[in-house]
Design a protein around this motif. Sequence first.
Motif, PDB file in Angstrom:
ATOM      1  N   PRO A  98      29.802  41.410  15.643  1.00  0.00           N
ATOM      2  CA  PRO A  98      29.861  42.295  16.804  1.00  0.00           C
ATOM      3  C   PRO A  98      30.331  43.699  16.408  1.00  0.00           C
ATOM      4  O   PRO A  98      31.358  43.854  15.758  1.00  0.00           O
ATOM      5  CB  PRO A  98      30.875  41.611  17.716  1.00  0.00           C
ATOM      6  N   LEU A  99      29.577  44.681  16.806  1.00  0.00           N
ATOM      7  CA  LEU A  99      29.973  46.074  16.585  1.00  0.00           C
ATOM      8  C   LEU A  99      30.636  46.576  17.863  1.00  0.00           C
ATOM      9  O   LEU A  99      30.140  47.478  18.534  1.00  0.00           O
ATOM     10  CB  LEU A  99      28.760  46.914  16.190  1.00  0.00           C
ATOM     11  N   ASP A 100      31.754  45.952  18.196  1.00  0.00           N
ATOM     12  CA  ASP A 100      32.484  46.279  19.414  1.00  0.00           C
ATOM     13  C   ASP A 100      33.517  47.362  19.124  1.00  0.00           C
ATOM     14  O   ASP A 100      34.727  47.125  19.122  1.00  0.00           O
ATOM     15  CB  ASP A 100      33.150  45.029  19.988  1.00  0.00           C
ATOM     16  N   VAL A 101      32.997  48.538  18.847  1.00  0.00           N
ATOM     17  CA  VAL A 101      33.824  49.708  18.556  1.00  0.00           C
ATOM     18  C   VAL A 101      33.373  50.844  19.477  1.00  0.00           C
ATOM     19  O   VAL A 101      32.246  50.833  19.966  1.00  0.00           O
ATOM     20  CB  VAL A 101      33.724  50.113  17.066  1.00  0.00           C
ATOM     21  N   PRO A 102      34.234  51.849  19.693  1.00  0.00           N
ATOM     22  CA  PRO A 102      33.900  52.870  20.690  1.00  0.00           C
ATOM     23  C   PRO A 102      32.968  53.991  20.245  1.00  0.00           C
ATOM     24  O   PRO A 102      32.476  54.739  21.091  1.00  0.00           O
ATOM     25  CB  PRO A 102      35.269  53.438  21.074  1.00  0.00           C
ATOM     26  N   THR A 103      32.710  54.114  18.939  1.00  0.00           N
ATOM     27  CA  THR A 103      31.869  55.237  18.513  1.00  0.00           C
ATOM     28  C   THR A 103      30.801  54.803  17.523  1.00  0.00           C
ATOM     29  O   THR A 103      30.961  53.812  16.800  1.00  0.00           O
ATOM     30  CB  THR A 103      32.702  56.352  17.845  1.00  0.00           C
ATOM     31  N   GLN A 105      18.879  42.437  11.653  1.00  0.00           N
ATOM     32  CA  GLN A 105      18.539  41.923  12.966  1.00  0.00           C
ATOM     33  C   GLN A 105      19.509  42.518  13.977  1.00  0.00           C
ATOM     34  O   GLN A 105      20.684  42.759  13.656  1.00  0.00           O
ATOM     35  CB  GLN A 105      18.607  40.402  12.994  1.00  0.00           C
ATOM     36  N   VAL A 106      19.001  42.727  15.204  1.00  0.00           N
ATOM     37  CA  VAL A 106      19.799  43.383  16.237  1.00  0.00           C
ATOM     38  C   VAL A 106      19.832  42.531  17.500  1.00  0.00           C
ATOM     39  O   VAL A 106      18.797  42.144  18.042  1.00  0.00           O
ATOM     40  CB  VAL A 106      19.227  44.780  16.563  1.00  0.00           C
ATOM     41  N   PHE A 107      21.038  42.289  17.960  1.00  0.00           N
ATOM     42  CA  PHE A 107      21.308  41.521  19.173  1.00  0.00           C
ATOM     43  C   PHE A 107      21.891  42.496  20.194  1.00  0.00           C
ATOM     44  O   PHE A 107      22.988  43.017  20.007  1.00  0.00           O
ATOM     45  CB  PHE A 107      22.290  40.410  18.816  1.00  0.00           C
ATOM     46  N   LEU A 108      21.140  42.765  21.244  1.00  0.00           N
ATOM     47  CA  LEU A 108      21.615  43.640  22.315  1.00  0.00           C
ATOM     48  C   LEU A 108      22.292  42.773  23.373  1.00  0.00           C
ATOM     49  O   LEU A 108      21.620  42.104  24.163  1.00  0.00           O
ATOM     50  CB  LEU A 108      20.458  44.442  22.912  1.00  0.00           C
ATOM     51  N   ASP A 109      23.591  42.790  23.376  1.00  0.00           N
ATOM     52  CA  ASP A 109      24.371  41.984  24.318  1.00  0.00           C
ATOM     53  C   ASP A 109      24.688  42.842  25.529  1.00  0.00           C
ATOM     54  O   ASP A 109      25.807  43.302  25.711  1.00  0.00           O
ATOM     55  CB  ASP A 109      25.645  41.476  23.639  1.00  0.00           C
ATOM     56  N   ALA A 138      12.862  47.060  31.255  1.00  0.00           N
ATOM     57  CA  ALA A 138      13.857  47.240  30.191  1.00  0.00           C
ATOM     58  C   ALA A 138      13.558  46.317  29.013  1.00  0.00           C
ATOM     59  O   ALA A 138      13.602  46.740  27.853  1.00  0.00           O
ATOM     60  CB  ALA A 138      15.263  46.987  30.730  1.00  0.00           C
ATOM     61  N   ALA A 139      13.244  45.061  29.298  1.00  0.00           N
ATOM     62  CA  ALA A 139      12.931  44.113  28.220  1.00  0.00           C
ATOM     63  C   ALA A 139      11.697  44.562  27.451  1.00  0.00           C
ATOM     64  O   ALA A 139      11.641  44.441  26.222  1.00  0.00           O
ATOM     65  CB  ALA A 139      12.727  42.709  28.790  1.00  0.00           C
ATOM     66  N   SER A 140      10.733  45.129  28.144  1.00  0.00           N
ATOM     67  CA  SER A 140       9.514  45.615  27.485  1.00  0.00           C
ATOM     68  C   SER A 140       9.826  46.754  26.518  1.00  0.00           C
ATOM     69  O   SER A 140       9.339  46.773  25.384  1.00  0.00           O
ATOM     70  CB  SER A 140       8.507  46.073  28.537  1.00  0.00           C
ATOM     71  N   VAL A 141      10.660  47.688  26.942  1.00  0.00           N
ATOM     72  CA  VAL A 141      11.048  48.806  26.077  1.00  0.00           C
ATOM     73  C   VAL A 141      11.793  48.285  24.849  1.00  0.00           C
ATOM     74  O   VAL A 141      11.518  48.694  23.721  1.00  0.00           O
ATOM     75  CB  VAL A 141      11.922  49.823  26.848  1.00  0.00           C
ATOM     76  N   LEU A 142      12.713  47.362  25.056  1.00  0.00           N
ATOM     77  CA  LEU A 142      13.514  46.841  23.951  1.00  0.00           C
ATOM     78  C   LEU A 142      12.671  45.992  23.000  1.00  0.00           C
ATOM     79  O   LEU A 142      12.904  45.989  21.794  1.00  0.00           O
ATOM     80  CB  LEU A 142      14.704  46.054  24.490  1.00  0.00           C
ATOM     81  N   ALA A 143      11.675  45.313  23.526  1.00  0.00           N
ATOM     82  CA  ALA A 143      10.749  44.567  22.676  1.00  0.00           C
ATOM     83  C   ALA A 143       9.961  45.530  21.795  1.00  0.00           C
ATOM     84  O   ALA A 143       9.747  45.263  20.603  1.00  0.00           O
ATOM     85  CB  ALA A 143       9.806  43.727  23.530  1.00  0.00           C
ATOM     86  N   ASP A 144       9.549  46.654  22.359  1.00  0.00           N
ATOM     87  CA  ASP A 144       8.786  47.645  21.589  1.00  0.00           C
ATOM     88  C   ASP A 144       9.612  48.267  20.469  1.00  0.00           C
ATOM     89  O   ASP A 144       9.074  48.647  19.433  1.00  0.00           O
ATOM     90  CB  ASP A 144       8.244  48.746  22.513  1.00  0.00           C
ATOM     91  N   VAL A 145      10.929  48.355  20.665  1.00  0.00           N
ATOM     92  CA  VAL A 145      11.816  48.908  19.635  1.00  0.00           C
ATOM     93  C   VAL A 145      11.959  47.920  18.478  1.00  0.00           C
ATOM     94  O   VAL A 145      12.267  48.300  17.361  1.00  0.00           O
ATOM     95  CB  VAL A 145      13.198  49.252  20.251  1.00  0.00           C
ATOM     96  N   GLY A 146      11.730  46.651  18.753  1.00  0.00           N
ATOM     97  CA  GLY A 146      11.831  45.636  17.712  1.00  0.00           C
ATOM     98  C   GLY A 146      13.155  44.903  17.684  1.00  0.00           C
ATOM     99  O   GLY A 146      13.474  44.231  16.698  1.00  0.00           O
ATOM    100  N   CYS A 147      13.932  45.020  18.757  1.00  0.00           N
ATOM    101  CA  CYS A 147      15.197  44.297  18.804  1.00  0.00           C
ATOM    102  C   CYS A 147      14.917  42.801  18.775  1.00  0.00           C
ATOM    103  O   CYS A 147      13.843  42.341  19.138  1.00  0.00           O
ATOM    104  CB  CYS A 147      15.975  44.696  20.045  1.00  0.00           C
ATOM    105  N   ASP A 148      15.909  42.034  18.324  1.00  0.00           N
ATOM    106  CA  ASP A 148      15.710  40.607  18.099  1.00  0.00           C
ATOM    107  C   ASP A 148      16.193  39.732  19.248  1.00  0.00           C
ATOM    108  O   ASP A 148      15.512  38.783  19.626  1.00  0.00           O
ATOM    109  CB  ASP A 148      16.389  40.199  16.791  1.00  0.00           C
ATOM    110  N   PHE A 149      17.378  40.001  19.785  1.00  0.00           N
ATOM    111  CA  PHE A 149      17.943  39.222  20.886  1.00  0.00           C
ATOM    112  C   PHE A 149      18.342  40.178  22.007  1.00  0.00           C
ATOM    113  O   PHE A 149      18.835  41.278  21.744  1.00  0.00           O
ATOM    114  CB  PHE A 149      19.220  38.485  20.467  1.00  0.00           C
ATOM    115  N   LEU A 150      18.178  39.706  23.243  1.00  0.00           N
ATOM    116  CA  LEU A 150      18.623  40.445  24.423  1.00  0.00           C
ATOM    117  C   LEU A 150      19.240  39.452  25.393  1.00  0.00           C
ATOM    118  O   LEU A 150      18.628  38.414  25.683  1.00  0.00           O
ATOM    119  CB  LEU A 150      17.448  41.161  25.096  1.00  0.00           C
ATOM    120  N   THR A 151      20.421  39.770  25.915  1.00  0.00           N
ATOM    121  CA  THR A 151      21.038  38.903  26.910  1.00  0.00           C
ATOM    122  C   THR A 151      20.742  39.413  28.312  1.00  0.00           C
ATOM    123  O   THR A 151      20.736  40.613  28.577  1.00  0.00           O
ATOM    124  CB  THR A 151      22.568  38.801  26.734  1.00  0.00           C
ATOM    125  N   VAL A 152      20.505  38.443  29.192  1.00  0.00           N
ATOM    126  CA  VAL A 152      20.356  38.695  30.629  1.00  0.00           C
ATOM    127  C   VAL A 152      21.121  37.593  31.346  1.00  0.00           C
ATOM    128  O   VAL A 152      21.364  36.531  30.774  1.00  0.00           O
ATOM    129  CB  VAL A 152      18.869  38.688  31.069  1.00  0.00           C
TER     130      VAL A 152
END
Length: 185
Positions: free
Chosen positions: A10-15, A58-62, A75-89
């Motif tokens: 997790p890249l749970d940092v502020p910057t 690999q990128v997981f958009l939480d 939103a999911a369509s845009v993120l799919a086009d970017v090539g992200c790997d996981f998306l939470t809903v």
Amino acid sequence: MLTDPRLIVPLDVPTLAEARAMVEAIGDGASFYKVGLELFATGEGMTLARELKAQGKQVFLDWKLHDIGTTVQRAASVLADVGCDFLTVHAEPQVLAAAVRGKGRSNLKILGVTVLTSLNDADLIEMGFSETARSLVERRIHHAIAAGADGVIASPHEAALARSIGGKDFLVVTPGVRPDWSAKN
């Protein structure tokens, strides 16, 4: 040598600068990174996601999307086009179905958030639910399967339940799993 490819850092940092420094410090020690809401809110979350993808990570958009179907689908369509790997809903039928439609034939994996791991049975009662967290998790696992989602986010307490209902190819991601020696916050 890479660590277990199932490990998501997790890249749970502020910057963005702190996230980049963390990725650089880890080097080849990880291949999968989570970009959460904090970095998204800075406006730099997608910049980081694109950089990580360019590095072969690999990128997981939480981001736990929860909105009307059209908005989630777009939103999911845009993120799919970017090539992200996981998306939470959120694992509600309309939201899940919209995200699945939005990903189309891409490799984006849609993960339903069953119940936030910070919630307990008393919290759910306060929110108007009459069932236990485990029962709600079970129901939402079934929602995810029915919608064609790729898996769910479930606490370690419900991971076996998710696996038993979803089967071996159903993704089960458990947040906050840490070594015994780490902080428990």
